[in-house]
Design a protein around this motif. Structure first.
Motif, PDB file in Angstrom:
ATOM      1  N   THR A   1       0.753  -1.370   0.009  1.00  0.00           N
ATOM      2  CA  THR A   1       0.026   0.052   0.088  1.00  0.00           C
ATOM      3  C   THR A   1       0.857   1.209  -0.117  1.00  0.00           C
ATOM      4  OG1 THR A   1      -1.729  -1.254   1.201  1.00  0.00           O
ATOM      5  CG2 THR A   1      -1.777   1.076   1.306  1.00  0.00           C
ATOM      6  N   LEU A   2       0.494   2.117  -0.713  1.00  0.00           N
ATOM      7  CA  LEU A   2       1.315   3.325  -0.920  1.00  0.00           C
ATOM      8  C   LEU A   2       0.459   4.287   0.015  1.00  0.00           C
ATOM      9  CD1 LEU A   2       2.235   3.887  -4.525  1.00  0.00           C
ATOM     10  CD2 LEU A   2       3.648   2.951  -2.683  1.00  0.00           C
ATOM     11  N   LEU A   3       0.913   5.019   1.071  1.00  0.00           N
ATOM     12  CA  LEU A   3       0.131   6.055   1.884  1.00  0.00           C
ATOM     13  C   LEU A   3       0.279   7.185   1.817  1.00  0.00           C
ATOM     14  CD1 LEU A   3       1.244   4.007   5.233  1.00  0.00           C
ATOM     15  CD2 LEU A   3      -0.641   3.358   3.847  1.00  0.00           C
ATOM     16  N   HIS A   4      -1.109   7.989   1.910  1.00  0.00           N
ATOM     17  CA  HIS A   4      -0.953   9.303   1.725  1.00  0.00           C
ATOM     18  C   HIS A   4      -0.364  10.214   2.755  1.00  0.00           C
ATOM     19  CE1 HIS A   4      -3.043  13.300   1.473  1.00  0.00           C
ATOM     20  NE2 HIS A   4      -3.488  13.019   0.511  1.00  0.00           N
ATOM     21  N   PRO A   5       0.559  11.138   2.400  1.00  0.00           N
ATOM     22  CA  PRO A   5       1.286  11.930   3.271  1.00  0.00           C
ATOM     23  C   PRO A   5       0.680  12.339   4.646  1.00  0.00           C
ATOM     24  CG  PRO A   5       1.425  12.736   1.194  1.00  0.00           C
ATOM     25  CD  PRO A   5       0.601  11.796   1.003  1.00  0.00           C
ATOM     26  N   LYS A   6      -0.779  12.490   4.445  1.00  0.00           N
ATOM     27  CA  LYS A   6      -1.462  12.972   5.850  1.00  0.00           C
ATOM     28  C   LYS A   6      -1.553  11.946   6.894  1.00  0.00           C
ATOM     29  CE  LYS A   6      -4.414  16.182   3.794  1.00  0.00           C
ATOM     30  NZ  LYS A   6      -5.893  16.796   3.856  1.00  0.00           N
ATOM     31  N   ILE A   7      -1.224  10.349   6.347  1.00  0.00           N
ATOM     32  CA  ILE A   7      -1.116   9.351   7.379  1.00  0.00           C
ATOM     33  C   ILE A   7       0.494   8.844   7.413  1.00  0.00           C
ATOM     34  CG2 ILE A   7      -3.440   8.690   7.621  1.00  0.00           C
ATOM     35  CD1 ILE A   7      -2.990   6.850   5.525  1.00  0.00           C
ATOM     36  N   GLY A   8       1.284   9.656   7.105  1.00  0.00           N
ATOM     37  CA  GLY A   8       2.643   9.103   7.221  1.00  0.00           C
ATOM     38  C   GLY A   8       3.455   8.996   5.839  1.00  0.00           C
ATOM     39  N   GLY A   9       2.712   9.094   4.900  1.00  0.00           N
ATOM     40  CA  GLY A   9       3.207   8.446   3.614  1.00  0.00           C
ATOM     41  C   GLY A   9       4.133   7.259   3.628  1.00  0.00           C
ATOM     42  N   GLY A  10       4.993   7.102   2.654  1.00  0.00           N
ATOM     43  CA  GLY A  10       5.798   5.981   2.420  1.00  0.00           C
ATOM     44  C   GLY A  10       5.163   4.679   1.816  1.00  0.00           C
ATOM     45  N   ARG A  11       5.541   3.480   1.764  1.00  0.00           N
ATOM     46  CA  ARG A  11       5.152   2.346   1.382  1.00  0.00           C
ATOM     47  C   ARG A  11       5.152   1.312   2.447  1.00  0.00           C
ATOM     48  NH1 ARG A  11       8.027  -1.795  -2.122  1.00  0.00           N
ATOM     49  NH2 ARG A  11       9.938  -0.448  -1.591  1.00  0.00           N
ATOM     50  N   ARG A  12       3.973   0.741   2.445  1.00  0.00           N
ATOM     51  CA  ARG A  12       3.851  -0.438   3.444  1.00  0.00           C
ATOM     52  C   ARG A  12       3.534  -1.812   2.959  1.00  0.00           C
ATOM     53  NH1 ARG A  12       0.286   1.629   7.770  1.00  0.00           N
ATOM     54  NH2 ARG A  12       2.012   2.981   8.060  1.00  0.00           N
ATOM     55  N   VAL A  13       4.219  -2.821   3.397  1.00  0.00           N
ATOM     56  CA  VAL A  13       3.986  -4.210   2.724  1.00  0.00           C
ATOM     57  C   VAL A  13       3.611  -4.982   3.865  1.00  0.00           C
ATOM     58  CG1 VAL A  13       5.484  -6.066   1.526  1.00  0.00           C
ATOM     59  CG2 VAL A  13       5.919  -3.621   1.236  1.00  0.00           C
ATOM     60  N   TRP A  14       2.510  -5.543   3.645  1.00  0.00           N
ATOM     61  CA  TRP A  14       1.889  -6.208   4.744  1.00  0.00           C
ATOM     62  C   TRP A  14       0.997  -7.391   4.482  1.00  0.00           C
ATOM     63  CZ3 TRP A  14      -3.498  -6.282   4.898  1.00  0.00           C
ATOM     64  CH2 TRP A  14      -3.987  -5.435   3.902  1.00  0.00           C
ATOM     65  N   HIS A  15       0.613  -8.224   5.752  1.00  0.00           N
ATOM     66  CA  HIS A  15      -0.456  -9.153   5.433  1.00  0.00           C
ATOM     67  C   HIS A  15      -1.151  -9.215   6.931  1.00  0.00           C
ATOM     68  CE1 HIS A  15      -3.049 -12.292   4.001  1.00  0.00           C
ATOM     69  NE2 HIS A  15      -2.349 -12.256   2.650  1.00  0.00           N
ATOM     70  N   ASN A  16      -2.258  -9.317   6.960  1.00  0.00           N
ATOM     71  CA  ASN A  16      -3.133  -9.777   8.395  1.00  0.00           C
ATOM     72  C   ASN A  16      -3.405 -10.842   8.107  1.00  0.00           C
ATOM     73  OD1 ASN A  16      -5.106  -9.216   6.693  1.00  0.00           O
ATOM     74  ND2 ASN A  16      -5.909  -7.453   7.492  1.00  0.00           N
ATOM     75  N   GLY A  17      -4.439 -11.573   9.393  1.00  0.00           N
ATOM     76  CA  GLY A  17      -4.879 -12.738   9.579  1.00  0.00           C
ATOM     77  C   GLY A  17      -5.910 -12.923  10.543  1.00  0.00           C
ATOM     78  N   ARG A  18      -6.807 -13.950  10.368  1.00  0.00           N
ATOM     79  CA  ARG A  18      -7.628 -13.991  11.538  1.00  0.00           C
ATOM     80  C   ARG A  18      -8.080 -15.552  11.464  1.00  0.00           C
ATOM     81  NH1 ARG A  18     -12.708 -10.011  12.400  1.00  0.00           N
ATOM     82  NH2 ARG A  18     -11.029  -8.872  11.195  1.00  0.00           N
ATOM     83  N   THR A  19      -8.371 -16.317  12.532  1.00  0.00           N
ATOM     84  CA  THR A  19      -8.837 -17.447  12.520  1.00  0.00           C
ATOM     85  C   THR A  19      -9.911 -17.621  13.706  1.00  0.00           C
ATOM     86  OG1 THR A  19      -7.443 -18.324  14.455  1.00  0.00           O
ATOM     87  CG2 THR A  19      -6.606 -18.562  12.205  1.00  0.00           C
TER      88      THR A  19
END
Length: 329
Positions: A271-289
């Motif tokens: 995800t490429l983030l808007h500067p208002k929420i910090g900017g930058g690039r975030r690589v991620w995954h979430n999970g739920r069981t």
């Protein structure tokens, strides 16, 4: 970052544990790691949680390792890895490849044939292990009656079935099972000693806080069957940030663009983030069981990593986002 790392992580863990159950938070920042736990059972960096769909990035790295080793190809048809006679669906003559499974562009439905109604009907009434019935034979036989929802490679459609099938296909090609595959291809090379398909060591809870048994993902283990610890997952993130291995580099540079701000790599979301929420690039995954929630992510430019594990099945994404903003400030 105006505050000390220890207090930031402890506050995040304590905030999660309040009103749910045990939680562990780990961060990688300023060239060091910090892990704190809170809640019943005194959890710490070695406490084993179910990590759900975070498993998918391990499965995708196993694919990248096989590609680098020359035993599989990103664009190889999945049917080539499955037992002879398996009826793998195609659409308009286009076959599903290993790349498609790892990037959720196969067109396969989210769940196996017939699973949606079964899970909706039974899960609230006490079936706390909804995937257990889907063994290898059931999954492979169900492919004959499965229709692709889009052309392979054309669009992003998140699929637990596709990710689980990738794990099954890779293990079949390697002549082993998924547990052995991920241990030998991912965990052992990275020194991750507590990540496996073994049982979690802490009790999981439903969204409402009721104790619930572990999930058995059966043939779909590659989509969500792993258990791990904050310490192991920070080791995994460190390897991703350093990106020194060819297989890790391949998994990260192979991407399908979803929209201008989002892409999917092999396993990872970006995800490429808007500067208002910090900017930058975030690589991620979430999970739920049924009883756990997890988040693993990193900012490759700022070299920040975040792990959040909870023994209650409520999203921890908000806590992770707050941590990223705090660490980047």
């Amino acid at each position: 970052m105006g505050r000390d790392l220890e207090s930031i992580v402890q506050e995040a863990a304590g905030g999660l544990a309040a009103g749910r159950s045990s939680a562990v938070v780990g961060v990688l920042a300023e060239g060091r790691t910090e892990i704190r736990g809170a809640g019943p059972g005194a959890p710490d960096g070695d406490t084993v949680f179910e990590i759900g769909s975070v498993t998918k990035v391990f499965t995708a790295l196993a694919l990248a390792r096989q590609v680098v080793a020359g035993t599989a190809g990103l664009d190889e048809p999945v049917r080539d890895l499955l037992p002879a006679g398996t009826a793998m669906p195609a659409r308009e003559g286009r076959e599903v490849s290993l790349r498609h499974l790892a990037q959720h562009t196969s067109g396969l439905p989210r769940l196996p044939k017939g699973a949606t109604w079964q899970m909706i009907r039974e899960f609230p009434n006490g079936n706390r292990d909804p995937y257990a019935r889907y063994g290898d034979a059931t999954i492979l036989a169900g492919l004959a009656d499965t229709r692709l929802r889009s052309l392979p490679g054309a669009r992003f459609r998140y699929s637990n079935l596709g990710a689980g099938l990738l794990g099954l296909a890779l293990a079949t090609r390697a002549g082993t099972d998924y547990a052995t595959l991920v241990t030998e291809d991912v965990c052992e090379p990275l020194g991750m000693t507590r990540t496996s398909l073994g049982e979690p060591v802490i009790q999981g809870h439903t969204r409402r806080g009721r104790p619930t048994p572990p999930w058995n993902m059966a043939a779909l283990a590659g989509a969500g069957g792993l258990r791990s610890t904050a310490a192991d997952l920070l080791t995994f993130l460190q390897a991703q940030i350093e990106c020194r291995e060819e297989a890790i580099g391949l998994s990260r540079r192979t991407e399908h663009r979803v929209n201008p701000l989002q892409a999917v790599q092999l396993g990872w979301m970006e995800t490429l983030l808007h500067p208002k929420i910090g900017g930058g690039r975030r690589v991620w995954h979430n999970g739920r069981t049924g009883g756990f929630a997890s988040y693993v992510g990193f900012d490759p430019e700022r070299r920040i990593g975040v792990v959040v594990l909870s023994s209650t099945a409520r999203s921890v994404d908000g806590t992770a986002a707050t941590l990223f903003r705090t660490l980047a400030s």
